[in-house]
Design a protein around this motif. Structure first.
Motif, PDB file in Angstrom:
ATOM      1  N   MET A 128       0.793  -1.391  -0.015  1.00 55.43           N
ATOM      2  CA  MET A 128       0.099  -0.030  -0.135  1.00 55.43           C
ATOM      3  C   MET A 128       0.918   1.176  -0.126  1.00 55.43           C
ATOM      4  SD  MET A 128      -3.082  -0.799  -0.145  1.00 55.43           S
ATOM      5  CE  MET A 128      -3.933   0.663   0.011  1.00 55.43           C
ATOM      6  N   ILE A 129       2.060   1.204   0.787  1.00 59.56           N
ATOM      7  CA  ILE A 129       2.768   2.370   0.761  1.00 59.56           C
ATOM      8  C   ILE A 129       3.481   2.391  -0.773  1.00 59.56           C
ATOM      9  CG2 ILE A 129       4.984   3.048   1.371  1.00 59.56           C
ATOM     10  CD1 ILE A 129       4.583   2.120   4.255  1.00 59.56           C
ATOM     11  N   ALA A 130       3.921   1.388  -1.360  1.00 59.91           N
ATOM     12  CA  ALA A 130       4.501   1.481  -2.703  1.00 59.91           C
ATOM     13  C   ALA A 130       3.287   2.000  -3.759  1.00 59.91           C
ATOM     14  CB  ALA A 130       4.915   0.016  -3.057  1.00 59.91           C
TER      15      ALA A 130
ATOM     16  N   GLU B 123      -2.217   9.924   2.385  1.00 53.24           N
ATOM     17  CA  GLU B 123      -2.431   8.122   2.596  1.00 53.24           C
ATOM     18  C   GLU B 123      -1.219   7.667   3.013  1.00 53.24           C
ATOM     19  OE1 GLU B 123      -5.279   6.825   2.199  1.00 53.24           O
ATOM     20  OE2 GLU B 123      -6.484   8.038   1.278  1.00 53.24           O
ATOM     21  N   LEU B 124      -0.038   8.178   2.477  1.00 51.90           N
ATOM     22  CA  LEU B 124       1.179   7.852   2.892  1.00 51.90           C
ATOM     23  C   LEU B 124       1.501   8.046   4.633  1.00 51.90           C
ATOM     24  CD1 LEU B 124       3.712   8.627   0.388  1.00 51.90           C
ATOM     25  CD2 LEU B 124       3.115   6.475   1.017  1.00 51.90           C
ATOM     26  N   VAL B 125       0.814   9.319   4.890  1.00 54.19           N
ATOM     27  CA  VAL B 125       0.881   9.554   6.509  1.00 54.19           C
ATOM     28  C   VAL B 125       0.075   8.757   7.248  1.00 54.19           C
ATOM     29  CG1 VAL B 125       0.402  11.593   7.997  1.00 54.19           C
ATOM     30  CG2 VAL B 125       1.593  12.181   6.113  1.00 54.19           C
ATOM     31  N   ILE B 126      -1.235   8.402   6.697  1.00 58.97           N
ATOM     32  CA  ILE B 126      -2.048   7.606   7.440  1.00 58.97           C
ATOM     33  C   ILE B 126      -1.422   6.188   7.626  1.00 58.97           C
ATOM     34  CG2 ILE B 126      -4.347   6.097   7.214  1.00 58.97           C
ATOM     35  CD1 ILE B 126      -5.473   8.926   5.957  1.00 58.97           C
TER      36      ILE B 126
ATOM     37  N   PHE C 286      16.120  -1.095  13.716  1.00 58.26           N
ATOM     38  CA  PHE C 286      15.056  -1.321  12.674  1.00 58.26           C
ATOM     39  C   PHE C 286      13.771  -0.390  12.910  1.00 58.26           C
ATOM     40  CE2 PHE C 286      11.226  -3.430  10.902  1.00 58.26           C
ATOM     41  CZ  PHE C 286      11.629  -3.601   9.562  1.00 58.26           C
ATOM     42  N   LYS C 287      13.388  -0.416  14.158  1.00 65.41           N
ATOM     43  CA  LYS C 287      12.484   0.600  14.540  1.00 65.41           C
ATOM     44  C   LYS C 287      12.612   1.969  14.144  1.00 65.41           C
ATOM     45  CE  LYS C 287       8.755   1.709  17.957  1.00 65.41           C
ATOM     46  NZ  LYS C 287       8.629   2.999  17.826  1.00 65.41           N
ATOM     47  N   ALA C 288      14.048   2.381  14.567  1.00 68.02           N
ATOM     48  CA  ALA C 288      14.305   3.790  14.372  1.00 68.02           C
ATOM     49  C   ALA C 288      14.332   4.050  13.074  1.00 68.02           C
ATOM     50  CB  ALA C 288      15.862   3.855  14.809  1.00 68.02           C
ATOM     51  N   LYS C 289      14.734   3.140  11.903  1.00 68.43           N
ATOM     52  CA  LYS C 289      14.569   3.302  10.447  1.00 68.43           C
ATOM     53  C   LYS C 289      13.256   3.485  10.141  1.00 68.43           C
ATOM     54  CE  LYS C 289      18.977   1.525   8.999  1.00 68.43           C
ATOM     55  NZ  LYS C 289      19.800   1.683  10.427  1.00 68.43           N
ATOM     56  N   MET C 290      12.321   2.920  10.659  1.00 74.04           N
ATOM     57  CA  MET C 290      10.768   2.837  10.336  1.00 74.04           C
ATOM     58  C   MET C 290      10.302   4.163  10.691  1.00 74.04           C
ATOM     59  SD  MET C 290       9.476  -0.325   9.199  1.00 74.04           S
ATOM     60  CE  MET C 290       7.940  -0.638   9.886  1.00 74.04           C
ATOM     61  N   ASP C 291      10.752   4.678  11.959  1.00 70.57           N
ATOM     62  CA  ASP C 291      10.486   6.049  12.339  1.00 70.57           C
ATOM     63  C   ASP C 291      10.861   7.194  11.460  1.00 70.57           C
ATOM     64  OD1 ASP C 291       8.920   4.720  14.604  1.00 70.57           O
ATOM     65  OD2 ASP C 291      10.791   5.091  16.021  1.00 70.57           O
ATOM     66  N   ASP C 292      12.186   6.678  11.018  1.00 73.62           N
ATOM     67  CA  ASP C 292      12.921   7.911  10.172  1.00 73.62           C
ATOM     68  C   ASP C 292      12.009   7.951   8.867  1.00 73.62           C
ATOM     69  OD1 ASP C 292      14.717   8.510  11.721  1.00 73.62           O
ATOM     70  OD2 ASP C 292      16.377   6.954  10.795  1.00 73.62           O
ATOM     71  N   MET C 293      11.444   6.916   8.500  1.00 72.71           N
ATOM     72  CA  MET C 293      10.352   6.837   7.037  1.00 72.71           C
ATOM     73  C   MET C 293       9.208   7.798   7.364  1.00 72.71           C
ATOM     74  SD  MET C 293       8.781   3.791   4.953  1.00 72.71           S
ATOM     75  CE  MET C 293       7.807   3.268   6.159  1.00 72.71           C
ATOM     76  N   ALA C 294       8.716   7.203   8.750  1.00 69.23           N
ATOM     77  CA  ALA C 294       7.465   8.100   9.041  1.00 69.23           C
ATOM     78  C   ALA C 294       7.659   9.597   9.250  1.00 69.23           C
ATOM     79  CB  ALA C 294       6.886   7.653  10.207  1.00 69.23           C
ATOM     80  N   MET C 295       8.833  10.133   9.531  1.00 70.07           N
ATOM     81  CA  MET C 295       9.069  11.524   9.666  1.00 70.07           C
ATOM     82  C   MET C 295       9.228  11.952   8.289  1.00 70.07           C
ATOM     83  SD  MET C 295      11.612  11.505  12.912  1.00 70.07           S
ATOM     84  CE  MET C 295      12.005  13.091  12.880  1.00 70.07           C
TER      85      MET C 295
ATOM     86  N   GLY D 248      12.747  17.490  -3.665  1.00 65.40           N
ATOM     87  CA  GLY D 248      13.630  17.163  -2.569  1.00 65.40           C
ATOM     88  C   GLY D 248      13.053  16.168  -1.414  1.00 65.40           C
ATOM     89  N   ASN D 249      11.751  16.265  -1.008  1.00 65.92           N
ATOM     90  CA  ASN D 249      11.064  15.637  -0.016  1.00 65.92           C
ATOM     91  C   ASN D 249      10.995  13.926  -0.620  1.00 65.92           C
ATOM     92  OD1 ASN D 249      10.807  16.683   2.801  1.00 65.92           O
ATOM     93  ND2 ASN D 249      10.446  18.288   1.396  1.00 65.92           N
ATOM     94  N   ILE D 250      10.372  13.717  -1.736  1.00 64.06           N
ATOM     95  CA  ILE D 250      10.427  12.501  -2.369  1.00 64.06           C
ATOM     96  C   ILE D 250      11.707  11.707  -2.263  1.00 64.06           C
ATOM     97  CG2 ILE D 250       9.969  11.562  -4.445  1.00 64.06           C
ATOM     98  CD1 ILE D 250       7.796  13.485  -5.410  1.00 64.06           C
ATOM     99  N   ALA D 251      12.650  12.245  -2.765  1.00 63.46           N
ATOM    100  CA  ALA D 251      14.034  11.870  -2.749  1.00 63.46           C
ATOM    101  C   ALA D 251      14.527  11.470  -1.309  1.00 63.46           C
ATOM    102  CB  ALA D 251      15.088  12.795  -3.499  1.00 63.46           C
ATOM    103  N   ALA D 252      14.102  12.441  -0.208  1.00 68.36           N
ATOM    104  CA  ALA D 252      14.417  12.020   1.060  1.00 68.36           C
ATOM    105  C   ALA D 252      13.636  11.028   1.481  1.00 68.36           C
ATOM    106  CB  ALA D 252      14.137  13.255   1.870  1.00 68.36           C
ATOM    107  N   THR D 253      12.454  10.889   1.210  1.00 70.07           N
ATOM    108  CA  THR D 253      11.605   9.680   1.626  1.00 70.07           C
ATOM    109  C   THR D 253      12.016   8.392   0.957  1.00 70.07           C
ATOM    110  OG1 THR D 253       9.657  11.061   1.855  1.00 70.07           O
ATOM    111  CG2 THR D 253       9.476   8.811   1.654  1.00 70.07           C
TER     112      THR D 253
END
Length: 224
Positions: free
Chosen positions: A109-111, A138-141, A173-182, A201-206
């Motif tokens: 769903m994220i993809a 939707e990505l934020v949700i 691993f959870k920290a990396k998941m949190d980084d993605m959410a941020m 720029g933010n698409i690239a960062a995500t």
């Protein structure tokens, strides 16, 4: 009797005996697969309709269009597109592998929301501010959900490309998941601003946040 290994969702059918129980289970599985198929088909048709709506000029974006964004950003989103839109990203549904199914469906769903954003940035489908905002919302949700539910202890086997390191380094691993959410939250803010340079720029960062996790914790091939 059906034994002790009846999947939770089939417990209401446990009183049904013999062949009828098997038929009901098969029927439910087929219905679930049918829903998955319709979802994928609907998304595919939507993207196809966007593509055929191009006029001749849009079908072949010019160099000027592509030069709106720095080369490093375009290279980054191209790499992310390969990761997120590959056939291997499609989820599976297996009542014997609940955690595996949960995480693969969640990532799919994220993809399916991030992929079109990448495609818009690359000029592969028409840029649509309203639709871009929908994808960002939707990505934020999705990233506000507890994705770690899909990585329960004991779910490191089965149909999975999740490396054992996930369970050995849960905090990292959870920290990396949190980084993605941020990163996704920052992307939503950029989309709401309407600043295309900030969006790029933010698409690239995500994408970078996603890749950081993939590089360390996702195998290229199924492990078992």
């Amino acid at each position: 009797m059906h034994g002790s290994a009846i999947p939770r969702e089939y417990l209401p059918l446990a009183h049904v005996n013999g062949d009828r129980f098997k038929k009901l289970v098969v029927t439910r599985r087929l219905r679930a697969l049918s829903v998955q198929f319709m979802l994928v088909r609907a998304v595919t048709r939507s993207i196809h309709c966007d593509i055929i709506a191009y006029d001749d000029k849009l079908l072949t974006p010019t160099g000027a269009t592509m030069r709106k964004y720095p080369r490093k950003i375009l290279l980054a989103v191209t790499a992310v597109a390969v990761i997120t839109l590959s056939p291997a990203a499609i989820s599976h549904l297996n009542d014997q592998e609940v955690s595996q199914s949960y995480r693969q469906s969640w990532f799919t769903m994220i993809a399916l929301n991030f992929g079109p954003m990448v495609a818009m940035l690359k000029g592969e489908i028409p840029w649509n501010d309203d639709q871009m905002a929908v994808y960002a919302d939707e990505l934020v949700i999705l990233t506000s959900m507890d994705g770690m539910r899909g990585f329960a202890d004991g779910s490191d086997k089965g149909t999975t490309r999740a490396k054992p390191g996930i369970w050995e380094n849960k905090e990292d691993f959870k920290a990396k998941m949190d980084d993605m959410a941020m990163a996704v939250q920052a992307l939503q803010e950029a989309v709401n601003s309407g600043n295309r340079k900030a969006i790029a720029g933010n698409i690239a960062a995500t994408g970078k946040a996603c890749k950081a996790c993939h590089d360390e914790y996702k195998s290229k091939n199924y492990l078992y």
